[in-house]
Design a protein around this motif. Sequence first.
Motif, mmCIF file in Angstrom:
data_model
loop_
_atom_site.group_PDB
_atom_site.id
_atom_site.type_symbol
_atom_site.label_atom_id
_atom_site.label_comp_id
_atom_site.label_asym_id
_atom_site.label_seq_id
_atom_site.Cartn_x
_atom_site.Cartn_y
_atom_site.Cartn_z
ATOM 1 N N GLY A 1 -35.976 38.048 -28.021
ATOM 2 C CA GLY A 1 -35.123 38.310 -29.167
ATOM 3 C C GLY A 1 -34.129 39.411 -28.909
ATOM 4 O O GLY A 1 -33.860 39.802 -27.758
ATOM 5 N N LEU A 2 -33.580 39.937 -29.986
ATOM 6 C CA LEU A 2 -32.566 40.978 -29.938
ATOM 7 C C LEU A 2 -33.217 42.353 -29.959
ATOM 8 O O LEU A 2 -34.255 42.562 -30.603
ATOM 9 N N HIS A 3 -32.595 43.295 -29.268
ATOM 10 C CA HIS A 3 -33.128 44.654 -29.173
ATOM 11 C C HIS A 3 -32.039 45.668 -29.475
ATOM 12 O O HIS A 3 -30.877 45.500 -29.082
ATOM 13 N N TYR A 4 -32.432 46.714 -30.200
ATOM 14 C CA TYR A 4 -31.523 47.824 -30.490
ATOM 15 C C TYR A 4 -32.318 49.133 -30.467
ATOM 16 O O TYR A 4 -33.442 49.187 -30.974
ATOM 17 N N MET A 5 -31.724 50.161 -29.892
ATOM 18 C CA MET A 5 -32.333 51.501 -29.911
ATOM 19 C C MET A 5 -31.266 52.557 -30.118
ATOM 20 O O MET A 5 -30.173 52.475 -29.538
ATOM 21 N N TYR A 6 -31.601 53.533 -30.952
ATOM 22 C CA TYR A 6 -30.790 54.738 -31.083
ATOM 23 C C TYR A 6 -31.581 55.897 -30.494
ATOM 24 O O TYR A 6 -32.762 56.078 -30.804
ATOM 25 N N GLN A 7 -30.950 56.694 -29.644
ATOM 26 C CA GLN A 7 -31.624 57.826 -29.004
ATOM 27 C C GLN A 7 -30.715 59.047 -29.052
ATOM 28 O O GLN A 7 -29.546 58.988 -28.661
ATOM 29 N N LEU A 8 -31.277 60.160 -29.510
ATOM 30 C CA LEU A 8 -30.575 61.434 -29.498
ATOM 31 C C LEU A 8 -31.028 62.225 -28.279
ATOM 32 O O LEU A 8 -32.223 62.493 -28.109
ATOM 33 N N SER A 9 -30.089 62.588 -27.432
ATOM 34 C CA SER A 9 -30.390 63.391 -26.248
ATOM 35 C C SER A 9 -29.655 64.724 -26.346
ATOM 36 O O SER A 9 -28.941 64.988 -27.316
ATOM 37 N N ASP A 10 -29.816 65.570 -25.343
ATOM 38 C CA ASP A 10 -29.103 66.852 -25.325
ATOM 39 C C ASP A 10 -27.595 66.662 -25.246
ATOM 40 O O ASP A 10 -26.833 67.498 -25.743
ATOM 41 N N GLU A 11 -27.172 65.575 -24.629
ATOM 42 C CA GLU A 11 -25.740 65.382 -24.394
ATOM 43 C C GLU A 11 -25.082 64.420 -25.376
ATOM 44 O O GLU A 11 -23.982 64.685 -25.858
ATOM 45 N N LEU B 1 -33.243 44.663 -21.649
ATOM 46 C CA LEU B 1 -32.061 44.916 -20.834
ATOM 47 C C LEU B 1 -30.885 45.116 -21.790
ATOM 48 O O LEU B 1 -30.569 44.229 -22.583
ATOM 49 N N ASP B 2 -30.237 46.298 -21.717
ATOM 50 C CA ASP B 2 -29.301 46.704 -22.759
ATOM 51 C C ASP B 2 -27.930 47.083 -22.210
ATOM 52 O O ASP B 2 -27.778 47.462 -21.039
ATOM 53 N N TYR B 3 -26.967 47.010 -23.130
ATOM 54 C CA TYR B 3 -25.646 47.584 -22.916
ATOM 55 C C TYR B 3 -25.652 48.975 -23.541
ATOM 56 O O TYR B 3 -25.871 49.109 -24.749
ATOM 57 N N PRO B 4 -25.408 50.056 -22.769
ATOM 58 C CA PRO B 4 -25.667 51.407 -23.262
ATOM 59 C C PRO B 4 -24.430 52.223 -23.630
ATOM 60 O O PRO B 4 -24.528 53.446 -23.756
ATOM 61 N N ASN B 5 -23.286 51.589 -23.794
ATOM 62 C CA ASN B 5 -22.044 52.366 -23.949
ATOM 63 C C ASN B 5 -21.434 52.264 -25.343
ATOM 64 O O ASN B 5 -20.217 52.381 -25.506
ATOM 65 N N LEU B 6 -22.245 52.066 -26.359
ATOM 66 C CA LEU B 6 -21.745 52.031 -27.722
ATOM 67 C C LEU B 6 -21.833 53.386 -28.412
ATOM 68 O O LEU B 6 -21.353 53.531 -29.542
ATOM 69 N N GLY B 7 -22.453 54.361 -27.770
ATOM 70 C CA GLY B 7 -22.592 55.688 -28.351
ATOM 71 C C GLY B 7 -21.487 56.634 -27.923
ATOM 72 O O GLY B 7 -20.443 56.225 -27.392
ATOM 73 N N THR B 8 -21.732 57.932 -28.127
ATOM 74 C CA THR B 8 -20.713 58.935 -27.791
ATOM 75 C C THR B 8 -20.500 59.069 -26.291
ATOM 76 O O THR B 8 -19.492 59.634 -25.860
ATOM 77 N N HIS C 1 -25.319 60.796 -28.310
ATOM 78 C CA HIS C 1 -26.005 59.869 -29.211
ATOM 79 C C HIS C 1 -25.894 58.487 -28.570
ATOM 80 O O HIS C 1 -24.831 57.867 -28.583
ATOM 81 N N TYR C 2 -27.005 58.000 -28.019
ATOM 82 C CA TYR C 2 -26.986 56.713 -27.333
ATOM 83 C C TYR C 2 -27.283 55.579 -28.318
ATOM 84 O O TYR C 2 -28.152 55.702 -29.188
ATOM 85 N N HIS C 3 -26.576 54.478 -28.138
ATOM 86 C CA HIS C 3 -26.852 53.241 -28.860
ATOM 87 C C HIS C 3 -27.020 52.138 -27.821
ATOM 88 O O HIS C 3 -26.073 51.808 -27.096
ATOM 89 N N TYR C 4 -28.227 51.562 -27.754
ATOM 90 C CA TYR C 4 -28.519 50.496 -26.805
ATOM 91 C C TYR C 4 -28.603 49.174 -27.568
ATOM 92 O O TYR C 4 -29.330 49.063 -28.569
ATOM 93 N N VAL C 5 -27.910 48.153 -27.084
ATOM 94 C CA VAL C 5 -27.957 46.820 -27.687
ATOM 95 C C VAL C 5 -28.132 45.797 -26.566
ATOM 96 O O VAL C 5 -27.398 45.829 -25.569
ATOM 97 N N GLY C 6 -29.101 44.923 -26.730
ATOM 98 C CA GLY C 6 -29.321 43.936 -25.677
ATOM 99 C C GLY C 6 -30.358 42.900 -26.064
ATOM 100 O O GLY C 6 -30.603 42.644 -27.249
ATOM 101 N N LEU C 7 -30.966 42.307 -25.043
ATOM 102 C CA LEU C 7 -31.972 41.269 -25.204
ATOM 103 C C LEU C 7 -33.296 41.750 -24.652
ATOM 104 O O LEU C 7 -33.338 42.581 -23.726
ATOM 105 N N GLY C 8 -34.374 41.237 -25.202
ATOM 106 C CA GLY C 8 -35.701 41.647 -24.751
ATOM 107 C C GLY C 8 -36.677 40.491 -24.755
ATOM 108 O O GLY C 8 -36.473 39.476 -25.433
ATOM 109 N N ILE C 9 -37.737 40.651 -23.979
ATOM 110 C CA ILE C 9 -38.850 39.703 -23.972
ATOM 111 C C ILE C 9 -40.123 40.462 -24.308
ATOM 112 O O ILE C 9 -40.259 41.647 -23.971
#
Length: 237
Positions: A149-159, A191-198, A161-169
């Motif tokens: 299905g579809l996968h999404y993650m938001y992650q706050l790091s020191d540098e 497996l995600d595309y990681p360049n939707l964040g800052t 705000h990451y937004h990951y969007v992709g597909l998962g099993i």
Amino acid sequence: MKKLILIFTSLFLFALQGWSQAESAAENSTVSSEDINPKTGFPMIKEKPFVAFDEGLSFATVTRLEKQSGRSNYVWNDHLIGAYFAMQTDNMRPCNSIIKISAYYPYKHYFNNMEQFAKQTVLYAFDLFAGPIIEADMWKYVGLKFGAGLHYMYQLSDEYHYHYVGLGILTGIELPVAHRWTILLNGSFNLDYPNLGTNGGIQPLDLSWQYHFDLGLRYSRKMTNKYSYVRQIKKLF
């Protein structure tokens, strides 16, 4: 020769017609024997769809890769721990569906296998997975689950705000402990595309992937186990 072909063709068509009539009669008898809904005119739904819930602990690793020319690639690894909550349908043909929500705290950070120490105390991540699943069982005492299905993650790091969007099993094992209690072991790869964040306009990444491992528990009055490790009296539950 032509007569033989004609005879065999006639016999085949006769047999096919008889089989079709028999099948139609059997289908009509089956439908007539079922309870018909007076409002819709269709057979009553005996096993109605429902939703079951489970929750538990979750562990994850997030890897981000930035390719470099003339030197080693930049690789970041984050190890996260948290909890998850999942909703799963049942009696939904041809397959059921699952929605899993997780919340994490990143407790380990690595850059090219060298441990890094976070500058901020409050760091977190939220994860979402949704998709159809196929279920099977092994000797009635171990349940198997496969999904994509579809996968999404938001992650706050020191540098960033990451937004990951992709597909998962997703794969899972269900252990029926008692009539209404089930232990769940799930694992997933995304497996995600990681360049939707800052980071997208400052430090774009080339690739990102994640592993998730869940240890959960489900108690349900509807999604019960016909076979279980511990035999219990249903009235006690």
